[in-house]
Design an enzyme around this catalytic site. Structure first.
Site, short mmCIF file in Angstrom:
data_model
loop_
_atom_site.label_atom_id
_atom_site.label_comp_id
_atom_site.label_asym_id
_atom_site.label_seq_id
_atom_site.Cartn_x
_atom_site.Cartn_y
_atom_site.Cartn_z
N GLY A 94 10.57 2.17 5.98
CA GLY A 94 10.19 1.32 7.11
C GLY A 94 8.69 1.13 7.14
O GLY A 94 7.95 1.80 6.44
N GLY A 96 5.52 1.94 7.97
CA GLY A 96 4.90 3.14 8.53
C GLY A 96 3.48 2.90 8.98
O GLY A 96 2.88 3.72 9.66
N GLY A 138 -0.68 6.07 9.67
CA GLY A 138 -0.51 4.65 10.00
C GLY A 138 -1.74 3.80 9.69
O GLY A 138 -1.78 2.61 9.98
N ARG A 188 -1.73 -9.65 6.46
CA ARG A 188 -0.94 -10.10 5.30
C ARG A 188 -0.02 -11.24 5.70
O ARG A 188 0.56 -11.24 6.78
CB ARG A 188 -0.13 -8.92 4.78
N ARG A 195 12.94 -7.15 2.14
CA ARG A 195 12.85 -6.42 0.87
C ARG A 195 14.26 -6.09 0.38
O ARG A 195 15.20 -6.08 1.19
CB ARG A 195 12.08 -5.12 1.10
N ASP A 264 11.80 -0.91 -2.28
CA ASP A 264 11.17 -1.30 -1.00
C ASP A 264 9.97 -2.20 -1.24
O ASP A 264 9.45 -2.79 -0.29
CB ASP A 264 10.75 -0.05 -0.21
N ASP A 274 2.98 -5.59 -1.95
CA ASP A 274 2.53 -4.19 -1.98
C ASP A 274 1.62 -3.91 -3.15
O ASP A 274 1.98 -3.28 -4.14
CB ASP A 274 3.71 -3.22 -1.92
P1 AMP Z 1 3.90 2.05 -0.23
O1 AMP Z 1 3.71 3.11 -1.26
O2 AMP Z 1 2.60 1.47 0.30
O3 AMP Z 1 4.88 1.02 -0.59
O4 AMP Z 1 4.48 2.83 1.04
C1 AMP Z 1 5.69 3.54 1.03
C2 AMP Z 1 6.05 3.93 2.43
O5 AMP Z 1 5.07 4.79 3.00
C3 AMP Z 1 6.19 2.77 3.40
O6 AMP Z 1 7.23 3.07 4.29
C4 AMP Z 1 4.86 2.77 4.10
O7 AMP Z 1 4.91 2.16 5.37
C5 AMP Z 1 4.57 4.25 4.22
N1 AMP Z 1 3.13 4.55 4.33
C6 AMP Z 1 2.19 4.34 3.39
N2 AMP Z 1 0.99 4.75 3.85
C7 AMP Z 1 1.17 5.21 5.11
C8 AMP Z 1 0.31 5.75 6.11
N3 AMP Z 1 -1.00 5.90 5.91
N4 AMP Z 1 0.87 6.09 7.28
C9 AMP Z 1 2.18 5.96 7.49
N5 AMP Z 1 3.04 5.46 6.60
C10 AMP Z 1 2.55 5.09 5.41
MG MG Z 2 5.65 -0.52 0.16
#
Ligand code: AMP
Ligand code: MG
Length: 498
Positions: A94, A96, A138, A188, A195, A264, A274
């Site tokens: 989700g 995050g 976040g 963005r 997805r 995702d 991403d």
């Molecule tokens: P990504 O590797 O950017 O595709 O992220 C994978 C998952 O981790 C997704 O659900 C993102 O929303 C979550 N995520 C990445 N960075 C953070 C963060 N700093 N805080 C919270 N969730 C994160």
């Molecule tokens: Mg991602």
């Protein structure tokens, strides 16, 4: 409803639809304001195409919207739920650290993501914690958000389907990673954030009805022309197969390595999304991996076409129950569509590679001409982009691979091939000029721009962006953007860079 303060004056024309889906698809978000937002880059051209009033949006009051400090009337402020297969393992994920603030409706379909649409998600990345944040804060860091801005804009200019970047703001807050970093928020733009993982979420948690409502939504939003087909869910699968065969062939032909092709991070629209550990390959080596976490090379350059196919299979599984009530029948039907992927990918790849070599028509030996060149490039460790620039502009050929007997022989074959086609040699070279980028976002140039930006100097990045906005223009005065990095003992490494 949330209690956040709202701004009335809208610079947007929102027509929100995601919140029409059942509530389990998203969570409404209370804002998590930041201290001192400061705009560091704004994409005027993109704002114009999106019919957004840029002056209005850049006003002090409205920047609070892009900082996630205030809500705008008519916004939808949600984090989307999704799952994903990360390096092969299924997980609940989700948004995050992202919030969708609304869906911008434009007056006629436009292809600002290289996918035509009349509606675009406006999402803030790095805007704070959500119910899907798990252990994360976040937040996002300035460097990686600017990196996403630079690379996504470069991809667009290379005509590769991609999400876009409207703005980056510094938050004025510190973000704690292995070092203390400057916080940032990226705005963005995507024709949607659906997805493969959104479908995996529906299939795993919401059952057949959940997948159906999502599939109907996706068809409406991206592939409305299949709506009246005999089996529209099978058609949806076929459209996604086509979109990804097209996309990954484009990646391969510019040497783009996504780095984290988890389900995702794959869109239903076929837009690249991403930009974490992605990077462009310099020396041609099919085994190239940049991402520090991809220790087994799952997402190496050479594996990208197959990994896309693996991901599409996970997507197909979510649709089976809609395709046919009889499971075996559904599997058979889906498989027939999935089998088309490799042919489609190959056709796209061959077409793109032929364009790169100035070939218009078809001959049985075309594939061999391409593969022989690639093998030589690998053997002599030649730069992927610059090799094609050399062939196109007949420059810098007094060195390396170009001086070998092997290459001389290949060159003669290739020239004879060009002479055999009906179109003139001039036309062939014109095709090559339009197919071979002279500049790509080279890793050391991107790093140089990010380092300067981190120290408050954005001019280096602006110059880089300006050069990358015209990747097919050969200019002597931008030689430095074509140069290779100084040789080092350490390979270039990228990080998920949250
Ligand atoms: P990504 O590797 O950017 O595709 O992220 C994978 C998952 O981790 C997704 O659900 C993102 O929303 C979550 N995520 C990445 N960075 C953070 C963060 N700093 N805080 C919270 N969730 C994160
Ligand atoms: Mg991602």
């Amino acid at each position: 409803m949330t209690q956040d303060k709202k701004i009335n004056k809208s610079c947007f024309n929102f027509e929100n639809t995601y919140t029409n889906l059942p509530e389990s698809f998203y969570s409404e978000i209370n804002l998590d304001p930041v201290k001192k937002p400061e705009l560091v880059i704004f994409n005027e051209d993109l704002a114009k195409s999106l019919e957004i009033d840029a002056d209005c949006l850049k006003s002090e009051e409205n920047l609070e919207i892009l900082a996630g400090n205030k809500k705008i009337e008519g916004g939808e402020y949600i984090a989307q739920a999704y799952c994903g297969h990360q390096f092969g393992h299924f997980t609940m994920l989700g948004d995050g650290r992202a919030v969708l603030i609304g869906e911008q409706k434009v007056s006629k379909p436009i292809d600002i993501t290289k996918k035509e649409s009349d509606k675009f998600d406006i999402q803030l990345k790095g805007s704070g914690r959500t119910p899907y944040s798990r252990g994360g804060d976040g937040r996002a860091v300035l460097g990686p958000m600017l990196r996403e801005y630079i690379i996504s804009e470069a991809m667009y200019n290379l005509s590769i389907p991609t999400t876009r970047s409207l703005a980056v703001l510094k938050t004025g807050e510190k973000v704690y990673r292995e070092y203390v970093k400057q916080g940032a928020i990226l705005t963005r733009i995507a024709s949607s954030h659906l997805r493969f993982g959104t479908f995996e979420y529906a299939a795993n948690y919401l059952g057949k009805e959940g997948v159906k409502v999502l599939a109907d939504y996706a068809i409406d939003r991206h592939y409305p022309y299949v709506k009246n087909n005999e089996n529209k869910y099978l058609s949806l699968l076929e459209e996604v197969v086509k979109a990804h065969a097209y996309l990954v062939a484009k990646w391969q032909c510019v040497g783009f390595i996504h780095g984290v092709m988890n389900t995702d991070n794959m869109t239903i629209s076929g837009e690249t999304i991403d930009y974490g550990p992605c990077a462009f390959m310099d020396t041609y080596n099919p085994d190239t991996v940049f991402s520090s976490i991809d220790v087994h090379g799952r997402y190496a350059y050479k594996n990208q076409p197959n990994m896309a196919s693996w991901n599409i299979c996970r997507f197909a599984e979510t649709l089976l129950q809609l395709i046919n009530d009889d499971e075996n029948e559904a599997v058979d039907m889906a498989q027939k569509v999935l089998y088309k992927y490799s042919d489609l990918y190959y056709e796209n790849w061959l077409h793109n590679m032929k364009c790169k070599l100035g070939i218009f028509d078809e001959e049985a030996m075309d594939k061999a001409i391409i593969e022989d060149l690639l093998s030589m490039m690998e053997k002599y460790k030649e730069d992927f982009t610059n090799t094609f620039v050399s062939l196109t502009y007949r420059k810098n050929m007094d060195r390396g691979m170009f001086l070998t007997a092997e290459f001389t022989n290949w060159y003669k074959n290739w020239q004879e091939r060009l002479e055999r086609q009906e179109k003139s040699l001039d036309k062939a070279y014109e095709l090559m000029k339009n197919s071979n980028p002279v500049v790509i976002p080279r890793n050391h140039k991107v790093e140089e721009a990010l380092k300067a930006a981190d120290n408050g100097d954005f001019t280096v990045m602006e110059k880089l962006l300006s050069v990358l906005s015209n990747p097919y223009e050969y200019r002597e005065d931008i030689d430095e953007y074509r140069e290779l990095p100084q040789p080092t003992d350490l390979p270039y490494r990228t990080y998920c860079g949250t």
